[in-house]
Scaffold this motif. Structure first.
Motif, PDB file in Angstrom:
ATOM      1  N   VAL A  12      -6.147  -8.634  18.265  1.00  0.00           N
ATOM      2  CA  VAL A  12      -6.211  -7.382  17.503  1.00  0.00           C
ATOM      3  C   VAL A  12      -5.861  -7.636  16.041  1.00  0.00           C
ATOM      4  CG1 VAL A  12      -5.105  -5.129  17.205  1.00  0.00           C
ATOM      5  CG2 VAL A  12      -5.795  -5.876  19.469  1.00  0.00           C
ATOM      6  N   ALA A  13      -4.832  -8.437  15.794  1.00  0.00           N
ATOM      7  CA  ALA A  13      -4.444  -8.747  14.420  1.00  0.00           C
ATOM      8  C   ALA A  13      -5.543  -9.521  13.693  1.00  0.00           C
ATOM      9  CB  ALA A  13      -3.138  -9.535  14.405  1.00  0.00           C
ATOM     10  N   LEU A  14      -6.162 -10.481  14.367  1.00  0.00           N
ATOM     11  CA  LEU A  14      -7.237 -11.249  13.741  1.00  0.00           C
ATOM     12  C   LEU A  14      -8.479 -10.405  13.498  1.00  0.00           C
ATOM     13  CD1 LEU A  14      -6.944 -14.674  15.581  1.00  0.00           C
ATOM     14  CD2 LEU A  14      -6.446 -14.163  13.185  1.00  0.00           C
ATOM     15  N   VAL A  18     -10.041  -9.923   9.801  1.00  0.00           N
ATOM     16  CA  VAL A  18     -11.442 -10.251   9.501  1.00  0.00           C
ATOM     17  C   VAL A  18     -12.191  -9.006   9.042  1.00  0.00           C
ATOM     18  CG1 VAL A  18     -13.616 -11.024  10.548  1.00  0.00           C
ATOM     19  CG2 VAL A  18     -11.508 -12.262  11.000  1.00  0.00           C
ATOM     20  N   SER A  19     -11.906  -7.882   9.683  1.00  0.00           N
ATOM     21  CA  SER A  19     -12.540  -6.629   9.287  1.00  0.00           C
ATOM     22  C   SER A  19     -12.127  -6.230   7.873  1.00  0.00           C
ATOM     23  CB  SER A  19     -12.170  -5.531  10.281  1.00  0.00           C
ATOM     24  OG  SER A  19     -12.739  -4.319   9.901  1.00  0.00           O
ATOM     25  N   THR A  20     -10.876  -6.440   7.534  1.00  0.00           N
ATOM     26  CA  THR A  20     -10.417  -6.151   6.172  1.00  0.00           C
ATOM     27  C   THR A  20     -11.148  -7.009   5.161  1.00  0.00           C
ATOM     28  OG1 THR A  20      -8.226  -5.608   7.020  1.00  0.00           O
ATOM     29  CG2 THR A  20      -8.384  -6.051   4.677  1.00  0.00           C
ATOM     30  N   PHE A  27     -11.568   2.956   1.901  1.00  0.00           N
ATOM     31  CA  PHE A  27     -11.037   3.669   3.057  1.00  0.00           C
ATOM     32  C   PHE A  27     -11.128   2.814   4.320  1.00  0.00           C
ATOM     33  CE2 PHE A  27     -12.477   7.115   0.230  1.00  0.00           C
ATOM     34  CZ  PHE A  27     -11.257   7.732   0.034  1.00  0.00           C
ATOM     35  N   ASN A  28     -12.254   2.176   4.517  1.00  0.00           N
ATOM     36  CA  ASN A  28     -12.419   1.309   5.686  1.00  0.00           C
ATOM     37  C   ASN A  28     -11.473   0.119   5.630  1.00  0.00           C
ATOM     38  OD1 ASN A  28     -14.389   2.996   6.665  1.00  0.00           O
ATOM     39  ND2 ASN A  28     -16.071   1.779   5.850  1.00  0.00           N
ATOM     40  N   VAL A  33      -6.567  -2.605   7.699  1.00  0.00           N
ATOM     41  CA  VAL A  33      -5.193  -3.083   7.506  1.00  0.00           C
ATOM     42  C   VAL A  33      -4.272  -2.432   8.540  1.00  0.00           C
ATOM     43  CG1 VAL A  33      -3.229  -3.009   5.918  1.00  0.00           C
ATOM     44  CG2 VAL A  33      -5.451  -3.703   5.093  1.00  0.00           C
ATOM     45  N   GLY A  34      -4.524  -1.169   8.867  1.00  0.00           N
ATOM     46  CA  GLY A  34      -3.753  -0.503   9.908  1.00  0.00           C
ATOM     47  C   GLY A  34      -3.947  -1.151  11.271  1.00  0.00           C
TER      48      GLY A  34
END
Length: 78
Positions: A12-14, A18-20, A27-28, A33-34
């Protein structure tokens, strides 16, 4: 901590990290980051730093809301 749970929280953290990296919209990026934060908190709790986990769990959502309001503000609003 169970190895399977540690693997899932690390995933989940990775995924959040990667999404960040790949998000272009502010906003995304904050939402990603959340997600990263959601994967990191169980590791903080596992180490026994409950006071740090409580403080970060209170501060992160409040600062995220404030940052979202600031990001939404237009130039002519100031």
């Amino acid at each position: 901590m169970n190895d399977l749970l540690a693997f899932l929280f690390a995933a989940v953290a990775l995924i959040g990290a990667v999404s960040t990296y790949f998000q272009r919209d502010r906003f995304n990026k904050l939402i990603a980051v959340g997600i990263t934060f959601g994967g990191i908190v169980p590791f903080i709790v596992d180490r026994g730093y409950l006071d740090v986990a409580i403080i970060t769990s209170l501060i992160i959502p409040i600062t995220t809301i404030i940052i979202l309001l600031i990001c939404r503000r237009e130039i002519h609003d100031a």
